[in-house]
Design an enzyme around this catalytic site. Structure first.
Site, PDB file in Angstrom:
ATOM      1  N   HIS A  92       0.122   4.391  -3.047  1.00 43.94           N
ATOM      2  CA  HIS A  92       0.138   3.251  -2.349  1.00 43.94           C
ATOM      3  C   HIS A  92      -0.398   3.587  -0.978  1.00 43.94           C
ATOM      4  O   HIS A  92      -0.764   4.591  -0.562  1.00 43.94           O
ATOM      5  CB  HIS A  92       1.702   3.229  -1.853  1.00 43.94           C
ATOM      6  CG  HIS A  92       1.973   1.936  -1.252  1.00 43.94           C
ATOM      7  ND1 HIS A  92       1.711   1.606  -0.013  1.00 43.94           N
ATOM      8  CD2 HIS A  92       2.474   0.859  -1.682  1.00 43.94           C
ATOM      9  CE1 HIS A  92       2.155   0.447   0.264  1.00 43.94           C
ATOM     10  NE2 HIS A  92       2.522  -0.338  -0.715  1.00 43.94           N
ATOM     11  N   GLU A 164      -3.898  -3.770  -4.222  1.00 44.50           N
ATOM     12  CA  GLU A 164      -3.319  -3.966  -3.009  1.00 44.50           C
ATOM     13  C   GLU A 164      -4.273  -3.969  -1.874  1.00 44.50           C
ATOM     14  O   GLU A 164      -4.158  -3.054  -1.328  1.00 44.50           O
ATOM     15  CB  GLU A 164      -2.134  -3.083  -2.936  1.00 44.50           C
ATOM     16  CG  GLU A 164      -1.285  -3.267  -3.970  1.00 44.50           C
ATOM     17  CD  GLU A 164       0.265  -3.009  -3.390  1.00 44.50           C
ATOM     18  OE1 GLU A 164       1.382  -3.854  -3.374  1.00 44.50           O
ATOM     19  OE2 GLU A 164       0.497  -1.821  -3.073  1.00 44.50           O
ATOM     20  N   GLY A 170       2.019  -6.268   4.158  1.00 47.62           N
ATOM     21  CA  GLY A 170       3.109  -6.367   5.273  1.00 47.62           C
ATOM     22  C   GLY A 170       2.440  -7.346   6.277  1.00 47.62           C
ATOM     23  O   GLY A 170       2.970  -7.408   7.595  1.00 47.62           O
ATOM     24  N   GLY A 232       8.027  -6.555   1.230  1.00 47.35           N
ATOM     25  CA  GLY A 232       8.992  -7.127   2.009  1.00 47.35           C
ATOM     26  C   GLY A 232       9.809  -8.053   1.401  1.00 47.35           C
ATOM     27  O   GLY A 232      11.043  -8.079   1.606  1.00 47.35           O
TER      28      GLY A 232
HETATM   29  P1  PGA Z   1       4.321  -6.514   1.024  1.00 44.00           P
HETATM   30  O1  PGA Z   1       4.242  -5.065   0.359  1.00 44.00           O
HETATM   31  O2  PGA Z   1       4.755  -7.334  -0.097  1.00 44.00           O
HETATM   32  O3  PGA Z   1       5.398  -6.542   2.028  1.00 44.00           O
HETATM   33  O4  PGA Z   1       2.999  -7.068   1.674  1.00 44.00           O
HETATM   34  C1  PGA Z   1       3.517  -4.948  -0.869  1.00 44.00           C
HETATM   35  C2  PGA Z   1       3.253  -3.375  -0.995  1.00 44.00           C
HETATM   36  O5  PGA Z   1       3.452  -2.595  -0.181  1.00 44.00           O
HETATM   37  O6  PGA Z   1       3.466  -2.804  -2.122  1.00 44.00           O
END
Ligand code: PGA
Length: 247
Positions: A92, A164, A170, A232
């Site tokens: 991640h 990602e 986030g 989130g």
């Molecule tokens: P997010 O996080 O949906 O809060 O942007 C996604 C993730 O970190 O896998």
């Protein structure tokens, strides 16, 4: 089958997980969607207790790159397996940036996970500088090649790649459908280059980064995408159930 992965991160205590999973387990009965909830280590026992007779899979968010021994504070693949974990997130971007995880370490963790019969959710993605200097596709390609190095092609069926973009996590700014499709296609090409065309075509790929109730319905339709990874917005169980209904 659409894959929906919720990443709880460090967002719930075990008592909070208990309430969350009780609601989720009583409302989720979809046979055609694959739901995985990636819990903090301290909530795994609760997950195992509440989810063992459901079709919701338990995920973890990390594991040690060592098998066993004197590694205070670490959690091994065997421990996860014995705690009912089916899948584990590896690489991640928060682990890459805040805990300095490299592609080499991630590659080692993937091998340990597979050895322990855990499925892997491998995260890749570019940061804002990479994006602004048009290096997105190069960065993703190197991540794929280095993280999957030395694996056998038949092991790829136990791996899902999560695209990602770091700048989208986030932040409330998700990638556009066009950006997602370009990256998904680059991931397939990189897998095809390292393994075979068939492996590239069949690779399971999800998108994550600021997914919410408003954008999920269009994101899930992106060409070549097999599902989503939600951070989130998945912390509110009603939100998550609603987002699942839109997939
Ligand atoms: P997010 O996080 O949906 O809060 O942007 C996604 C993730 O970190 O896998």
């Amino acid at each position: 089958m659409k894959k929906i992965i919720a990443n709880i991160k460090m967002g719930q205590t075990p008592s909070e997980t208990k309430k969350y999973l009780m609601t989720l387990a009583s409302k989720f009965d979809d046979e055609i969607k694959e739901l995985t909830i990636c819990l903090p280590y301290t909530s795994l026992a609760c997950g195992q207790y509440l989810l063992s007779n459901t079709n919701i899979a338990i995920g973890a968010q990390n594991l040690s790159d060592e098998e066993k021994g004197s590694y205070t504070g670490e959690i091994s693949g065997a421990m996860l397996k014995d705690s009912g974990v089916k899948r584990v997130i590896i690489g991640h971007s928060e682990r890459r940036s805040k805990f300095k995880e490299t592609n080499k370490l991630i590659n080692k963790k993937i091998k340990i996970a597979l050895k322990n019969r855990l499925e892997v959710i491998l995260c890749v993605g570019e940061n804002l500088i990479d994006k602004n200097t048009m290096k997105t596709l190069d960065v993703i390609t190197v991540q794929i090649e280095e993280c999957l190095k030395g694996l056998y092609e038949n092991e790829l069926e136990n791996i899902t790649i999560a695209y990602e973009p770091v700048w989208a996590i986030g932040t409330g700014k998700s990638a556009t459908i066009k950006e997602i499709e370009a990256s998904v296609s680059a991931i397939r090409k990189a897998v095809a280059h390292s393994f075979s065309q068939k492996a590239g075509d069949e690779m399971s790929i999800v998108y994550g980064g600021s997914i919410n109730v408003k954008n999920i319905a269009s994101i899930i339709k992106a060409k070549g995408l097999d599902g989503v990874l939600i951070g989130g917005s998945s912390l509110d169980v009603q939100n998550l159930l609603y987002m699942i209904s839109l997939c």
